[in-house]
Design a protein around this motif. Structure first.
Motif, PDB file in Angstrom:
ATOM      1  N   UNK A  33       0.836  -1.201   0.000  1.00 28.72           N
ATOM      2  CA  UNK A  33       0.000   0.000   0.000  1.00 28.72           C
ATOM      3  C   UNK A  33       0.869   1.250   0.000  1.00 28.72           C
ATOM      4  N   UNK A  84       1.342  15.675   1.370  1.00 24.07           N
ATOM      5  CA  UNK A  84       2.540  16.139   2.066  1.00 24.07           C
ATOM      6  C   UNK A  84       3.590  15.042   2.186  1.00 24.07           C
ATOM      7  N   UNK A 114      -5.321  13.497   6.471  1.00 22.14           N
ATOM      8  CA  UNK A 114      -6.211  13.062   5.394  1.00 22.14           C
ATOM      9  C   UNK A 114      -5.445  12.121   4.454  1.00 22.14           C
ATOM     10  N   UNK A 115      -6.051  10.982   4.122  1.00 22.53           N
ATOM     11  CA  UNK A 115      -5.478  10.128   3.067  1.00 22.53           C
ATOM     12  C   UNK A 115      -6.004  10.669   1.739  1.00 22.53           C
ATOM     13  N   UNK A 116      -5.201  11.426   1.013  1.00 22.07           N
ATOM     14  CA  UNK A 116      -5.702  12.063  -0.213  1.00 22.07           C
ATOM     15  C   UNK A 116      -5.564  11.156  -1.440  1.00 22.07           C
ATOM     16  N   UNK A 117      -4.651  10.208  -1.394  1.00 19.48           N
ATOM     17  CA  UNK A 117      -4.535   9.172  -2.426  1.00 19.48           C
ATOM     18  C   UNK A 117      -4.069   7.902  -1.727  1.00 19.48           C
ATOM     19  N   UNK A 118      -4.413   6.748  -2.289  1.00 19.69           N
ATOM     20  CA  UNK A 118      -3.846   5.490  -1.789  1.00 19.69           C
ATOM     21  C   UNK A 118      -3.991   4.445  -2.891  1.00 19.69           C
ATOM     22  N   UNK A 120      -3.594   0.241  -3.544  1.00 19.48           N
ATOM     23  CA  UNK A 120      -3.464  -1.097  -2.978  1.00 19.48           C
ATOM     24  C   UNK A 120      -3.058  -2.054  -4.100  1.00 19.48           C
ATOM     25  N   UNK A 236      -2.516   9.983 -11.495  1.00 14.74           N
ATOM     26  CA  UNK A 236      -1.513  11.008 -11.165  1.00 14.74           C
ATOM     27  C   UNK A 236      -0.113  10.423 -10.997  1.00 14.74           C
ATOM     28  N   UNK A 237       0.888  11.284 -11.254  1.00 16.58           N
ATOM     29  CA  UNK A 237       2.301  10.911 -11.113  1.00 16.58           C
ATOM     30  C   UNK A 237       2.883  11.628  -9.898  1.00 16.58           C
TER      31      UNK A 237
END
Lengths: 254, 254, 254, 254, 254
Positions: A33, A84, A114-118, A120, A236-237
């Motif tokens: 993850x 961040x 905040x989890x802005x992207x993740x 799995x 996104x990159x």
């Protein structure tokens, strides 16, 4: 896959099933993850003591999971606006992924992270390379082994369905061109993990290098490969910089 | 690029690698960041003294990084709703980009300044123009040198994969047409930087001019070039006005 | 457009440059901004006195800019959810657009007025109609002259790149069909302004009429024109009602 | 449509204009708005007395506009996450649509009711069906007459431009197939209204029925019609349940 | 489907209607809702007593609806950022779906539980498999019967319109290939439900298994089937872990 019905299995199905069995290695595969965090600016307005406690707690959780197969921290402040920092966690069980998340949630900083992207994903043997290694007991591609370079470049990846309509030979030919080009950039190391059905992408690719410009040049050259035409989405990159978590928290004014 | 496997290099690969080596100039390349900020309206509701302190702090950080290769401020209030101002920073190290971001984050205004857009890129020699200059020790295209015009127009840029499937000769022919048309607008100056793999776009293009209408007319005419058909994305588009940061903060009621 | 390189100009380029010079009229072109505002519901919870002061201040700013070439107010509450009202401002300088925005930002209502959409554009002579008028000193199409009808319909507009690959004759033929159809709706008046390179669209089209159903019928019929097939994007679409700003603020409970 | 120029009208244009005049019926057309509301959870944290007053006020506004041509309330809580209820309002004037919105905005609940979706449209005679009825003084399709069934299914609808390039005969042939299939589901009633130029869609379609599964089966079967291939967008789709507004507010804990 | 007009029914229409009648089984079909919740971090800042009361209330509501045809809880924290847990509810009436939502809304936790995703669907007999079973009184596919495996993988699914233009024989042939491949993964169980017209997708597919890697491998292999080329959208994809609701709330620090 069994739907709520009964269909007799033909011989052909059984042989396919056997092929499928062979593809399921005994060696366990890893869960991966990549979690991107943005710290709510409200955190900075809290009393210093509370923030100090929160940071210590977060560092302790991080250290606890460093005992697992892999745990790394990367910073993205000043490089990408919507996050961040990123934590790269590898485990043999979903429990460990959920456990760390739960502990962060329940910590003092939890309500402000905040989890802005993740993304799995799992490790898996490639169907294009290294067939000769399949007989071996241990396959190194099923274990994430970072090179611990300064930079990590990550993006989720989806291929067009036209790609999957090609014969395996055609695809292998194109992947060989792709790999050959990659080899001309020996300073760049690639980790590919698989997300089919688990998350919104098909792959998560993560490149390590000490030279930002090498990676940029490699990606530009890869645009010209035949395989590149079958890319549906590669954003996104994320440009990530290896940095200890306590330094990241310091830099964020946490 | 080395995956977690071993593949013997053929002679062909070695010659490609050599070509790649030639493409890596000794002259360092610059890192570029365009960061667009929106000031949270809550800031205006804070006490005047705190706001005065915050503005001074932000101006000091800006001045500190003006010592680097490049730092410019532009206003967008009244022109684009999702941002108030933009800082254009150039550096030879990622540390400087992250350092400025960290200092702003930790400042009094930090929790109230949202980065609503940001583009990360690098300078690079074009593969279409100026081949004759390649032998030179110093290439001016690797160093951003603004003309300090009144307006800066910025947009991220992605080409279709069909573009990359064309031969380099075909692409060069189209770029020549593009460049010839550009030359008929001598009041407009272009900076192109590269984002392959670093951020969600392939290029960030930044045009400087003193005449808004000249740029509008140029972009309209460029639509008719053959190269234009290979544009996948060229938005969002930002109209930026060169303005000292202290004037911008004043205008925003900061 | 000059990139950071030097390319000798051919004769062909010079003749193109001359053509470009002819296209740059001496008559100044106008800058146009359509700004859509949503009033934060928190405003309604403030004390009546503060709200009264804020409304007066906003009306004064509006009146100040009514001295410029054009300033109109339109309501959208009850018609479109993402905005409450729109200000249509025309100016000969970007300073006036930024000036009004700055004054609103610094006013009492400023922190509660969100710009949820905005379109920046300029007037320009059409390349399809009225060529015979080009020799004249004054071109009426470079000056926005509203008909002050009850309704204004606005949308940003982007054409496909395939459109620009057509010959100018082909495009003119299609635009003629488009214009002829438009003439069968004499109650509808069109203002077209240009955004190439300035904002995310290529055009902003604004239709005035006293009859909503006439405009609806016109747009439906325009779908069948050949030019319509080259539309890439024509949303969001805004139905605006001419209304004095003080009435709008009253209706919003400001 | 008159642009800021003068073009002489040909005979052909005049005959088209006459056709257009015939299409403008004397019988007035209705304006329709479907407004979807989400109640801010902060409302539930307010004192009971204030909430009681707010609910009474909202119910009074609703009753006032029930005097108009049409006003209905539907619930969506538990069915669709981005809205709690929908008000279906029909009027002969935009003033009534704006009036109700203004009254809600200024009411006690106003600052807590978010319009998360809204569709603006008008009634219009279909160009595909019922030509023989055109001569009649009164056309029932210009007046919305709900069947007051338990369920209402709504979605905005946009056709591809390829549809409009077909001959009217081709399109009529496909619409006939579409209508014939619809007739095999006699429990489902359709209201079609038109949004060309007024809002982001071309049509708003609203189906009434007492049987959810009938509507699901109809939509599945409609996928196989030829006309279905010319659908560009038909989402978001809303499952709405007829329910008195006071019951809805009760269920939401308002 | 009856529009506001009268069209005489041909014999052909009547025979189609009969076919439609046959498709409407006497056996009732189930309504299904997958609701994904994100707990507002503000909840964690409330007093412990209030939070304890809120959790008890939510658990009671859950237990009440466990009396219905189906109610299951799954966790997603640590796996997907935009939701914390999912409730899978099956019912024979929309009232039960709305009832549970209403009770949660009105509970202490209600204002802090965001529904970040939700999918509404119904059970239905497949038109591709099991025709021989149609004569039976009871069809098991109209009743959701979970296998209660550790993992549930869910995604909404939309096919291209080109799929529906194929003959039913062509589609059945492709579905047979799809099903045969699925049978080679006997550890994976599929529930397919239908959303045509009810929600933004056409299907909601939910796979149960105890082995994450089996599902990943199955989805990868399914990419190569012919039917896969007719997929328009199959995201977002949700990896869900079966977990009692009280454990989930504990893990979230609720």
């Amino acid at each position: 896959m069994t739907e709520q019905t009964t269909i007799a299995q033909s011989d052909q199905q059984k042989s396919e099933q056997s092929a499928s069995d062979i593809a399921k290695p005994k060696q366990p595969r890893q869960l991966v993850r990549f979690t991107f965090y943005k710290l709510d600016p409200q955190w900075q307005l809290l009393p210093a003591e509370q923030r100090q406690q929160g940071k210590q707690e977060l560092l302790s959780i991080f250290e606890e999971y460093e005992q697992g197969p892999l745990m790394r921290s990367y910073s993205l402040y000043g490089l990408r606006s919507d996050c961040d920092f990123m934590l790269w966690q590898v485990s043999y069980s979903i429990d460990a992924l959920q456990g760390m998340s739960s502990k962060i949630r329940r910590s003092v900083m939890g309500p402000y992270l905040r989890e802005t992207h993740a993304f799995l994903s799992m490790t898996k043997r490639s169907i294009y390379i290294g067939k000769n290694a399949r007989g071996a007991q241990h396959d190194p591609r099923l274990v994430i082994t970072p090179k611990d370079k300064k930079y990590l470049f990550i993006y989720p990846f989806v291929k067009t369905r036209a790609w999957y309509a090609l014969s395996i030979q055609e695809r292998k030919r194109m992947m060989d061109e792709h790999i050959r080009l990659g080899l001309t950039f020996p300073s760049v190391f690639l980790n590919t993990t698989y997300s089919y059905g688990l998350d919104d992408q098909e792959f998560v690719v993560a490149f390590e290098t000490d030279e930002v410009s090498d990676f940029l040049d490699l990606v530009q050259q890869l645009r010209e490969t035949e395989a590149s035409r079958y890319t549906l989405r590669d954003t996104p990159m994320f440009t990530c910089v290896a940095q200890p978590l306590h330094e990241i928290l310091e830099a964020l004014g946490a």
